[in-house]
Design an enzyme around this catalytic site. Structure first.
Site, PDB file in Angstrom:
ATOM      1  N   SER A 280     -49.030  21.264  17.751  1.00 21.66           N
ATOM      2  CA  SER A 280     -48.230  21.717  16.608  1.00 21.66           C
ATOM      3  C   SER A 280     -47.493  23.020  16.890  1.00 21.66           C
ATOM      4  O   SER A 280     -47.958  23.848  17.677  1.00 21.66           O
ATOM      5  CB  SER A 280     -49.141  21.950  15.404  1.00 21.66           C
ATOM      6  OG  SER A 280     -49.759  20.736  15.060  1.00 21.66           O
TER       7      SER A 280
ATOM      8  N   ASN B 297      -1.851 -10.077 -15.190  1.00 22.86           N
ATOM      9  CA  ASN B 297      -1.471 -10.262 -13.786  1.00 22.86           C
ATOM     10  C   ASN B 297      -2.286  -9.305 -12.908  1.00 22.86           C
ATOM     11  O   ASN B 297      -2.285  -8.102 -13.131  1.00 22.86           O
ATOM     12  CB  ASN B 297       0.034  -9.953 -13.643  1.00 22.86           C
ATOM     13  CG  ASN B 297       0.477  -9.915 -12.195  1.00 22.86           C
ATOM     14  OD1 ASN B 297      -0.060 -10.624 -11.351  1.00 22.86           O
ATOM     15  ND2 ASN B 297       1.476  -9.082 -11.911  1.00 22.86           N
TER      16      ASN B 297
ATOM     17  N   ALA C  46       0.827  -1.208   0.000  1.00 22.66           N
ATOM     18  CA  ALA C  46       0.000   0.000   0.000  1.00 22.66           C
ATOM     19  C   ALA C  46       0.856   1.251   0.000  1.00 22.66           C
ATOM     20  O   ALA C  46       0.428   2.313   0.436  1.00 22.66           O
ATOM     21  CB  ALA C  46      -0.916  -0.012   1.227  1.00 22.66           C
ATOM     22  N   ALA C  47       2.100   1.120  -0.487  1.00 23.45           N
ATOM     23  CA  ALA C  47       3.031   2.252  -0.395  1.00 23.45           C
ATOM     24  C   ALA C  47       3.112   3.084  -1.673  1.00 23.45           C
ATOM     25  O   ALA C  47       3.871   4.039  -1.733  1.00 23.45           O
ATOM     26  CB  ALA C  47       4.422   1.747  -0.013  1.00 23.45           C
TER      27      ALA C  47
ATOM     28  N   ARG D  68      -2.297   9.499  -9.453  1.00 25.39           N
ATOM     29  CA  ARG D  68      -3.433   9.786 -10.345  1.00 25.39           C
ATOM     30  C   ARG D  68      -4.724  10.097  -9.585  1.00 25.39           C
ATOM     31  O   ARG D  68      -5.692  10.558 -10.169  1.00 25.39           O
ATOM     32  CB  ARG D  68      -3.651   8.610 -11.301  1.00 25.39           C
ATOM     33  CG  ARG D  68      -2.721   8.667 -12.488  1.00 25.39           C
ATOM     34  CD  ARG D  68      -2.894   7.478 -13.394  1.00 25.39           C
ATOM     35  NE  ARG D  68      -2.373   6.262 -12.800  1.00 25.39           N
ATOM     36  CZ  ARG D  68      -2.624   5.038 -13.245  1.00 25.39           C
ATOM     37  NH1 ARG D  68      -3.432   4.865 -14.270  1.00 25.39           N
ATOM     38  NH2 ARG D  68      -2.094   3.987 -12.664  1.00 25.39           N
TER      39      ARG D  68
ATOM     40  N   ALA E 252     -50.841  23.810  21.272  1.00 31.57           N
ATOM     41  CA  ALA E 252     -50.167  24.210  20.033  1.00 31.57           C
ATOM     42  C   ALA E 252     -49.548  25.591  20.182  1.00 31.57           C
ATOM     43  O   ALA E 252     -50.070  26.458  20.880  1.00 31.57           O
ATOM     44  CB  ALA E 252     -51.170  24.215  18.885  1.00 31.57           C
TER      45      ALA E 252
ATOM     46  N   ASN F 196      -6.926   3.319  -9.454  1.00 33.20           N
ATOM     47  CA  ASN F 196      -5.784   4.224  -9.654  1.00 33.20           C
ATOM     48  C   ASN F 196      -6.204   5.681  -9.811  1.00 33.20           C
ATOM     49  O   ASN F 196      -5.380   6.569  -9.695  1.00 33.20           O
ATOM     50  CB  ASN F 196      -4.998   3.795 -10.896  1.00 33.20           C
ATOM     51  CG  ASN F 196      -4.336   2.443 -10.694  1.00 33.20           C
ATOM     52  OD1 ASN F 196      -3.596   2.247  -9.732  1.00 33.20           O
ATOM     53  ND2 ASN F 196      -4.632   1.501 -11.562  1.00 33.20           N
TER      54      ASN F 196
HETATM   55  C1  UD1 Z   1       1.357  -4.090 -11.001  1.00 35.40           C
HETATM   56  C2  UD1 Z   1       2.036  -5.307 -11.583  1.00 35.40           C
HETATM   57  C3  UD1 Z   1       1.372  -5.647 -12.908  1.00 35.40           C
HETATM   58  C4  UD1 Z   1      -0.104  -5.885 -12.696  1.00 35.40           C
HETATM   59  C5  UD1 Z   1      -0.757  -4.701 -12.001  1.00 35.40           C
HETATM   60  C6  UD1 Z   1      -2.147  -5.075 -11.556  1.00 35.40           C
HETATM   61  C7  UD1 Z   1       4.377  -5.328 -10.910  1.00 35.40           C
HETATM   62  C8  UD1 Z   1       5.765  -5.006 -11.306  1.00 35.40           C
HETATM   63  N1  UD1 Z   1       3.439  -5.022 -11.791  1.00 35.40           N
HETATM   64  O1  UD1 Z   1       1.596  -3.001 -11.867  1.00 35.40           O
HETATM   65  O2  UD1 Z   1       1.959  -6.813 -13.469  1.00 35.40           O
HETATM   66  O3  UD1 Z   1      -0.756  -6.164 -13.910  1.00 35.40           O
HETATM   67  O4  UD1 Z   1      -0.045  -4.329 -10.824  1.00 35.40           O
HETATM   68  O5  UD1 Z   1      -2.826  -3.965 -11.044  1.00 35.40           O
HETATM   69  O6  UD1 Z   1       4.156  -5.857  -9.844  1.00 35.40           O
HETATM   70  N2  UD1 Z   1       3.376  -0.442  -4.266  1.00 35.40           N
HETATM   71  C9  UD1 Z   1       4.161  -0.337  -3.146  1.00 35.40           C
HETATM   72  N3  UD1 Z   1       5.408   0.208  -3.270  1.00 35.40           N
HETATM   73  C10 UD1 Z   1       5.900   0.638  -4.456  1.00 35.40           C
HETATM   74  C11 UD1 Z   1       5.093   0.511  -5.600  1.00 35.40           C
HETATM   75  C12 UD1 Z   1       3.862  -0.031  -5.477  1.00 35.40           C
HETATM   76  O7  UD1 Z   1       3.737  -0.711  -2.053  1.00 35.40           O
HETATM   77  O8  UD1 Z   1       7.047   1.103  -4.505  1.00 35.40           O
HETATM   78  C13 UD1 Z   1       2.022  -0.989  -4.132  1.00 35.40           C
HETATM   79  C14 UD1 Z   1       0.961   0.007  -4.537  1.00 35.40           C
HETATM   80  O9  UD1 Z   1       0.506   0.725  -3.409  1.00 35.40           O
HETATM   81  C15 UD1 Z   1      -0.122  -0.884  -5.099  1.00 35.40           C
HETATM   82  C16 UD1 Z   1       0.643  -2.096  -5.638  1.00 35.40           C
HETATM   83  O10 UD1 Z   1       1.890  -2.086  -5.004  1.00 35.40           O
HETATM   84  O11 UD1 Z   1      -1.023  -1.324  -4.090  1.00 35.40           O
HETATM   85  C17 UD1 Z   1       0.785  -2.041  -7.169  1.00 35.40           C
HETATM   86  O12 UD1 Z   1       1.550  -0.943  -7.534  1.00 35.40           O
HETATM   87  P1  UD1 Z   1       1.340  -0.195  -8.916  1.00 35.40           P
HETATM   88  O13 UD1 Z   1       2.401   0.844  -9.036  1.00 35.40           O
HETATM   89  O14 UD1 Z   1      -0.067   0.226  -9.056  1.00 35.40           O
HETATM   90  O15 UD1 Z   1       1.683  -1.381  -9.956  1.00 35.40           O
HETATM   91  P2  UD1 Z   1       1.279  -1.449 -11.492  1.00 35.40           P
HETATM   92  O16 UD1 Z   1       2.215  -0.631 -12.287  1.00 35.40           O
HETATM   93  O17 UD1 Z   1      -0.175  -1.215 -11.619  1.00 35.40           O
HETATM   94 MG    MG Z   2      -1.693  -0.305 -10.339  1.00 35.24          MG
END
Ligand code: UD1
Ligand code: MG
Length: 463
Positions: A389, A171, A11-12, A17, A407, A228
């Protein structure tokens, strides 16, 4: 233990966006933060460790994670870097590690269960990915399969060639990994790719090089929708409402126009309830059997007992308790107040910080004056009280059992049991006064100087 589960929720990500000061995973769907949806789904697997990876500065996340551990991702970019940050809390863990994304709220317990079972199957895959085939694969990572129906590798959209971009199987990011080799695999990650990030997905290729195989389980696009942007959030809200409405209908609730009823993640509904069109239900609402909520009501933090009828156009605010067979009618606002069984407030009232005893009746236009600009005070009505009322009940004030308030009263003192309280100026009547008034008016219009009518004697004018 070998078969324990640890869940690792990433969740980092900055969530740029979203154009928001709030971390993305704290944005809400059906009034519940995205991250809580994921934590709840993960919780069904009874994990021995729940870990959430966030960035320094995302302190608000701590408030909603319950017993989960927070891990800070202080350096590195990408999903691989996020997993590296969790090393201190997971290095000794040899069970199954489930990686989930904090922005993918609708993952179901069933899919997670299937993921875990596949990970534990006899062939002992090192990694199992949850894949899906979205209508528009957009920029998702593509899953490249081999002839043995195993995953060859995952290629990120930005790194993929045209043939790879043709692949429909994507994925979702959710995966189960054999904890005994997790960090051995993660240690091999590099950021040598189009985004200069550590891709967690690259562990597939490293697992294969170690002689282990990886496989995929599939789930639906709705379930794996990632959020996103605000547009994604709006789509997710629609999906959540569709799920909540469907569940209400299945439980025996009539929704006259389901698409116009908004429920909350925690709405607690009984049976044989009817909800009219355009009703908004905020968090903390419980509605028992045989209740009718008419059109255009707004309910929050309210408990409504069996057989009550509310609305149309009623607003129930937090702390409201509506007893059995109570009637709350149109344009009635209730806040932090209890209505005991069979009591009524049918029209145009504000009832705040009040307790209304059984079978009491509150007339149209009654206001509890609960706030004097400094303090909030209570209004307490006994049983079988009748409020005429357009009365103002100036709190703190108590009205005894069986009392009647006439009332138009402004009640500032307590009223004893069975008393009749009349708190308004006495009506006066002037015989033939109307006739005299009209004659005077006629003469005024013909510009004749007349005896002046005392102002108080003039009937009220609407002009
Ligand atoms: C990722 C996958 C991609 C997949 C897609 C699905 C990888 C390299 N790619 O891409 O194959 O199709 O998700 O939605 O895994 N996060 C961190 N730290 C970071 C970056 C991200 O905790 O440094 C967390 C984000 O908060 C998020 C998740 O990882 O919950 C996915 O990160 P995001 O940058 O959205 O990955 P995508 O580019 O969408
Ligand atoms: Mg993503």
């Amino acid at each position: 233990m070998k078969h324990n589960i640890a869940t690792l929720i990433l969740a980092a990500g900055w969530g740029t966006r979203m154009q928001s000061n709030l971390p993305k995973v704290l944005h809400k769907v059906a009034h519940q933060p995205l991250l809580s949806w994921v934590l709840n789904a993960a919780e069904t697997l009874a994990p021995v460790r729940q870990i959430v990876v966030v960035r320094p500065g995302m302190d608000q996340v701590k408030e909603i994670i319950g017993n989960a551990h927070i891990v800070l991702q202080e350096k590195g970019e990408g999903t691989g870097a996020a997993v590296m940050a969790a090393r201190p809390t997971l290095e000794d863990f040899k069970g199954d590690v489930l990686v989930l994304f904090g922005d993918t709220p609708f993952i179901t317990p069933e899919t997670l269960q299937c993921l875990v079972e596949t990970r534990r199957s006899a062939s002992n895959p090192a990694v199992v990915i949850v894949g899906f085939k979205p209508e528009d694969p957009a920029e998702y990572g593509r899953i490249v399969m081999n002839a043995q129906d195993q995953i060859e590798r995952i290629v990120e959209y930005k790194d993929a060639n045209d043939t790879e971009r043709e692949i429909g199987l994507c994925n979702s990011g959710v995966m189960a990994i054999d904890g005994s080799c997790l960090f051995e695999l993660v240690d091999k990650l590099t950021s040598n790719n189009a985004k200069s990030e550590y891709y967690l997905t690259d562990i597939i290729e490293h697992a294969r090089k170690m002689g282990r195989h990886c496989t995929v389980v599939e789930a639906s696009e709705e379930e794996l929708m990632g959020i996103n942007s605000r547009a994604d959030l709006a789509r997710a809200e629609l999906e959540a409402q569709t799920q909540l409405r469907g569940a209400a209908l299945a439980m025996g609730v009539t929704l006259i126009d389901p698409d116009s009823v908004y429920l909350s993640y925690d709405t607690n509904l009984g049976k044989d309830i009817t909800i009219g069109p355009n009703v908004v239900i905020m968090p903390g609402v419980e509605i028992r059997d045989n209740v009718i909520i008419h059109a255009f009501c707004h309910l929050e933090g309210a408990k409504i007992e069996e057989g009550a009828i509310v609305g149309p156009f009623a607003r129930l605010r937090p702390g409201t308790e509506i007893g059995r067979d109570v009637r709350i009618g149109n344009f009635v606002e209730v806040k932090n107040s209890q209505f005991e069984a069979h009591s009524k407030a049918n029209h145009l009232s504000y009832i705040g910080d009040a307790h209304i005893g059984k079978k009491s009746n509150i007339g149209a236009g009654t206001i509890t004056c609960n706030y004097d600009g400094i303090n909030k005070s209570k209004t307490i009505l006994g049983e079988n009280v009748f409020i005429g009322s357009n009365s103002a009940l100036v709190a703190p004030v108590q009205i005894g059992n069986g009392a009647i308030v006439a009332a138009g009263s402004v009640v500032t003192n307590n009223v004893a049991e069975n008393a009749l309280c009349i708190a308004r100026s006495r009506q006066i009547e002037k015989p033939n006064g109307a006739q005299i008034y009209r004659e005077q008016h006629k003469k005024e219009r013909s510009n004749v100087t007349l005896m002046t009518v005392v102002d108080n004697d003039r009937p009220q004018s609407n002009n």
